[in-house]
Motif scaffolding. Sequence first.
Motif, PDB file in Angstrom:
ATOM      1  N   PRO A  99      -0.934   7.216  -1.948  1.00  0.00           N
ATOM      2  CA  PRO A  99      -2.032   7.353  -1.140  1.00  0.00           C
ATOM      3  C   PRO A  99      -3.317   6.981  -2.174  1.00  0.00           C
ATOM      4  O   PRO A  99      -3.234   7.141  -3.262  1.00  0.00           O
ATOM      5  N   GLU A 100      -4.469   6.649  -1.603  1.00  0.00           N
ATOM      6  CA  GLU A 100      -5.576   6.411  -2.199  1.00  0.00           C
ATOM      7  C   GLU A 100      -6.190   7.707  -2.696  1.00  0.00           C
ATOM      8  O   GLU A 100      -5.998   8.584  -2.280  1.00  0.00           O
TER       9      GLU A 100
ATOM     10  N   GLN B 264       0.766  -1.184   0.083  1.00  0.00           N
ATOM     11  CA  GLN B 264       0.027   0.211   0.013  1.00  0.00           C
ATOM     12  C   GLN B 264       0.835   1.420   0.042  1.00  0.00           C
ATOM     13  O   GLN B 264       0.545   2.090  -0.624  1.00  0.00           O
TER      14      GLN B 264
END
Length: 69
Positions: free
Chosen positions: A38-39, A33
């Motif tokens: 970052p999303e 991740q």
Amino acid sequence: MAGFDWPALMRAGMRGLGLSPAEFWALTPAELQFLLGPERGAAPLGRVRLDELIRTYPDDQGERDDGGE
């Protein structure tokens, strides 16, 4: 709980990041991740923001004007 979308994660790690299969499988989900960045999209609504919205837009306690009872 839906779990992980392994095919999508493998594509992102091996194609997108250029990781070898051994490098991909050696990563923890948190490390992957981090590498993916970052999303995208809005952050989840937190309690502080919810309280702010409740103060700004309180529920109407008076009579309803939409024909409801």
